[in-house]
Write an enzyme that holds these catalytic residues in place. Structure first.
Site, short mmCIF file in Angstrom:
data_model
loop_
_atom_site.label_atom_id
_atom_site.label_comp_id
_atom_site.label_asym_id
_atom_site.label_seq_id
_atom_site.Cartn_x
_atom_site.Cartn_y
_atom_site.Cartn_z
N GLN A 100 0.82 -1.21 0.00
CA GLN A 100 0.00 0.00 0.00
C GLN A 100 0.85 1.26 0.00
OE1 GLN A 100 -2.16 1.16 3.69
NE2 GLN A 100 -3.99 0.98 2.45
N GLY A 101 0.62 2.14 -0.96
CA GLY A 101 1.32 3.42 -1.03
C GLY A 101 0.38 4.57 -0.70
N SER B 231 0.42 6.39 3.00
CA SER B 231 1.02 7.33 3.96
C SER B 231 2.28 7.98 3.39
CB SER B 231 1.37 6.62 5.26
OG SER B 231 0.23 6.16 5.92
N SER C 179 3.82 -1.73 4.54
CA SER C 179 4.00 -3.10 5.03
C SER C 179 4.32 -4.04 3.88
CB SER C 179 2.72 -3.59 5.73
OG SER C 179 2.40 -2.77 6.82
N GLU D 44 -10.05 -1.98 5.21
CA GLU D 44 -8.87 -2.10 6.08
C GLU D 44 -9.25 -1.95 7.55
OE1 GLU D 44 -4.36 -0.33 5.99
OE2 GLU D 44 -5.98 1.08 5.67
#
Length: 403
Positions: free
Chosen positions: A135-136, A138, A170, A253
């Protein structure tokens, strides 16, 4: 408090239990499900062979991504059926093989917002395990303020070119794809000019820098993105419509698997009780109070799951219980880590002999204590979750801004 699931679901339970008994290979009993998140790459020998055989059986039975609609490769299982499935796999000590963020975050977002062509292209690759996502979202200056992302996405012909920085990612070192929220129109209000892009990671202008954690490992990374390219076909939901897609992603999520997530915490609790017994701490009155607190909270998770199941059974939309879920389990797990350290006593102050990559090795309960703090930060901090609950569930006034 028991919930009558009705004849259809009980028939499904019997059918599934028989299938698991027929197809479950030996060697699955002691698998660490955390090692399975990215396909069990770290498994070796008998465990690896058992996991692969089990995965093949699940794939043939369409029990990987089983909650996805049948027309895209799933079984179309609703929340009630998924709760039964998770319970039966847990009972048999058989892992429910998942495709990580591809299954839980990317796939549902494509199913809701993608075109038919995007569904046909991307979803089978997730189910097969060919594409593994990280996941991109933050960024260094924009953690919980997702609408403020500064990573830029510029259209160049039939491609979008992405430049910026992401952090707290992550499993980036094990993924071969990343879903990126980027700013494709800087001249409109911040939530309107965002795009949700799927981009390949290999040889595509993405430099991964592991972040050393207090546990000694590097489960999180930061990415420096310089000229990463993806076809416009890979923009889900259309250009400048990424905020709507991201909200679908975050809904999956933060909600998690609220109906059956108590199962993992239940097993962990009894493992901690056994550790206390082995260390001669089971009669400690203060510790028993702490363990009673932990048991109560796991039971609350179970009842909350039953309440959510009853909501689903009545065909009603989940209300604030889904919003409360993430805050509850993350704060609980942080406190359980503190209880575990008290069980270890003075032994908790020293790590073992440096076999780990970080130069030291933490045991299970030390890792729980240190690592559980992350749960109160990722997927929206506890402070942000309280604001969401207060404003959206309880109807309280918005928190005033800084000036």
């Amino acid at each position: 408090m028991e919930l009558d699931l009705g004849p259809e679901l009980e028939a499904f339970r019997r059918e599934l239990r028989a299938w698991v008994e027929d197809h479950r290979p030996q060697g699955l009993e002691d698998l660490d499900e955390r090692a399975l998140y990215f396909g069990g790459d770290e498994l070796v020998g008998r465990q690896r062979d058992a996991y692969r055989k089990w995965s093949d059986s699940l794939l043939q039975a369409r029990l990987i991504c089983p909650h996805w609609p049948e027309e895209v490769g799933g079984r179309g299982l609703d929340g009630m059926h998924m709760a039964v499935l998770n319970e039966e796999f847990h009972r048999a000590r058989a892992p429910r093989v998942t495709r990580g963020m591809g299954e839980s975050l990317v796939g549902p977002s494509i199913i809701v917002h993608g075109t038919e062509e995007q569904k046909a292209h991307f979803l089978p690759r997730i189910i097969s395990g060919q594409d593994r996502y990280c996941q991109g979202f933050s960024e260094p200056d924009h953690g919980s303020d997702l609408g403020g992302v500064e990573t830029r996405g510029t259209v160049d012909g039939d491609e979008i070119v992405i430049t910026g920085q992401k952090v707290w990612t992550s499993g980036a070192h094990r993924a071969n794809w990343i879903f990126i929220l980027c700013r494709s129109d800087p001249d409109v209000p911040k939530h309107r000019g965002l795009s949700f892009v799927l981009a390949p990671m290999k040889d595509n202008g993405i430099t991964i820098m592991p972040l050393r954690q207090a546990t000694g490992g590097s489960g999180f990374s930061q990415e420096y993105i310089e000229g990463c390219r993806a076809p416009l076909f890979n923009v889900i939901g259309g250009l400048n419509n990424g905020w709507r897609v991201a909200m679908t992603t975050l809904g999956n999520e933060r909600g998690g698997n609220a109906t059956t997530q108590h199962l993992r915490y239940q097993r962990e609790f009894w493992d901690l009780v056994e550790t206390a017994r082995k260390r001669g701490r089971a009669g400690d009155r203060l510790l028993r109070q702490d363990l009673a607190w932990a048991f109560t909270h796991v039971e609350l998770m179970r009842y909350q799951g039953l309440r959510l199941l009853s909501t689903l059974a009545a065909k009603r939309e989940a209300g604030p219980e889904a919003s409360v879920n993430k805050l509850f389990w993350s704060e609980y797990h942080k406190r359980l880590g503190e209880i575990a350290i008290s069980v270890l006593g003075a032994d908790a102050m020293a790590a073992s002999d440096g076999r780990a990559e970080g130069g030291y090795h933490l045991d299970r309960w030390q890792s729980t204590f240190v690592g559980s703090r992350a749960g109160t930060i990722f997927s929206g901090t506890s402070q942000i979750q309280r604001n969401i609950i207060g404003e959206r569930a309880l109807g309280l006034p918005k928190e005033p801004g800084a000036g």
